[in-house]
Scaffold this motif. Structure first.
Motif, short mmCIF file in Angstrom:
data_model
loop_
_atom_site.label_atom_id
_atom_site.label_comp_id
_atom_site.label_asym_id
_atom_site.label_seq_id
_atom_site.Cartn_x
_atom_site.Cartn_y
_atom_site.Cartn_z
N ILE A 118 -7.13 8.08 -4.90
CA ILE A 118 -6.32 8.12 -4.22
C ILE A 118 -5.57 7.46 -4.91
O ILE A 118 -5.68 5.90 -4.81
N ILE A 119 -4.23 7.63 -5.50
CA ILE A 119 -3.14 6.73 -5.19
C ILE A 119 -2.54 6.43 -4.31
O ILE A 119 -1.63 7.20 -3.80
N THR A 120 -1.26 5.09 -4.03
CA THR A 120 0.01 4.95 -3.13
C THR A 120 0.43 4.85 -4.63
O THR A 120 0.90 3.73 -4.66
N LEU A 121 1.93 5.01 -4.14
CA LEU A 121 2.90 4.44 -4.89
C LEU A 121 3.29 3.40 -4.14
O LEU A 121 3.73 3.69 -2.94
N TYR A 128 4.90 7.38 -1.25
CA TYR A 128 3.59 8.34 -1.05
C TYR A 128 2.63 8.35 -1.72
O TYR A 128 2.15 7.15 -2.51
N LYS A 129 1.31 8.87 -0.91
CA LYS A 129 -0.07 9.28 -1.60
C LYS A 129 -0.67 10.10 -2.42
O LYS A 129 0.10 11.58 -1.17
N TYR A 130 -1.17 10.34 -3.48
CA TYR A 130 -1.74 11.84 -3.82
C TYR A 130 -2.84 11.99 -4.56
O TYR A 130 -3.80 10.08 -4.54
N LYS A 131 -4.08 12.37 -4.59
CA LYS A 131 -5.43 13.13 -4.22
C LYS A 131 -5.42 13.02 -6.42
O LYS A 131 -4.55 14.28 -5.93
N VAL A 132 -5.83 12.30 -6.97
CA VAL A 132 -5.38 12.08 -8.52
C VAL A 132 -7.15 13.80 -8.74
O VAL A 132 -8.19 13.54 -8.57
N GLY A 133 -6.20 14.94 -9.33
CA GLY A 133 -7.85 15.85 -9.95
C GLY A 133 -7.42 15.72 -11.50
O GLY A 133 -6.79 15.31 -12.04
N SER A 143 -1.05 9.04 5.71
CA SER A 143 -2.63 8.71 6.49
C SER A 143 -3.31 8.57 5.54
O SER A 143 -4.58 7.88 5.35
N GLY A 144 -2.88 9.52 4.43
CA GLY A 144 -3.93 10.13 3.33
C GLY A 144 -4.50 11.06 3.79
O GLY A 144 -6.20 11.00 2.86
N GLN A 145 -4.43 11.96 4.78
CA GLN A 145 -4.93 13.03 4.50
C GLN A 145 -4.50 14.14 4.05
O GLN A 145 -2.82 13.97 4.20
#
Length: 160
Positions: A118-121, A128-133, A143-145
């Motif tokens: 997961i990255i956080t800008l 924003y938070k993103y799960k990287v695939g 909250s990262g969910q």
């Protein structure tokens, strides 16, 4: 007879003592660079050195590049978002509010979480938070969910 048993016991004891493992190669501190008599043996290639085997998005996916999605908006048809992630852990983001003629742009750095997935800008306004695939980014809540609900697929960014 007693004497023979004693002799047999002593022979067995001597045999057991002689069969114990002795260090035939005691540790010797030899410096092959300074000791011309030092014998250098080839490296044993049958043993492998433990390498980092934990694969995660940070070290096994080509995550850098440009991603695009139109995410839901409360008072407009959507927000066309273009996010570029650079190898040096910097980013640029453009958010265009459809049918409003309003556009936000930001840039900054991003951080990976401890699992490398997961990255956080860290921009002026973009947090924003993103799960990287593989060729995707999935926007997460603050909250990262994962964002749930009928529009959850709209939060998946595709790599261009």
């Amino acid at each position: 007879m007693k004497h023979q048993i004693q002799i047999l016991g002593m022979v067995a004891m001597a045999f057991m003592v002689s069969c114990t493992q002795k260090d035939k190669n005691p540790e010797v501190n030899v410096n092959p660079k300074t000791d011309p008599m030092a014998i250098q043996t080839p490296m044993d290639t049958t043993k492998t050195v433990a390498a980092e085997t934990t694969h995660n998005s940070e070290n096994s996916v080509d995550w850098f590049g440009t991603y695009e999605a139109t995410v839901p908006c409360a008072d407009c048809p959507g927000i066309k978002t273009i996010l570029t992630l650079n190898k040096d852990k910097t980013f640029t983001i453009s958010e265009e509010y459809l049918e409003r003629k309003s556009k936000n742009e930001d840039k900054g750095t991003f951080e990976w979480n401890s699992t490398g997935s997961i990255i956080t800008l860290n921009g002026k306004s973009a947090k924003y938070k993103y799960k990287v695939g593989e060729n995707t980014l999935t926007q997460l809540d603050m909250s990262g969910q994962p964002i749930d609900g009928p529009n959850k697929d709209l939060y998946v960014f595709k790599k261009k």
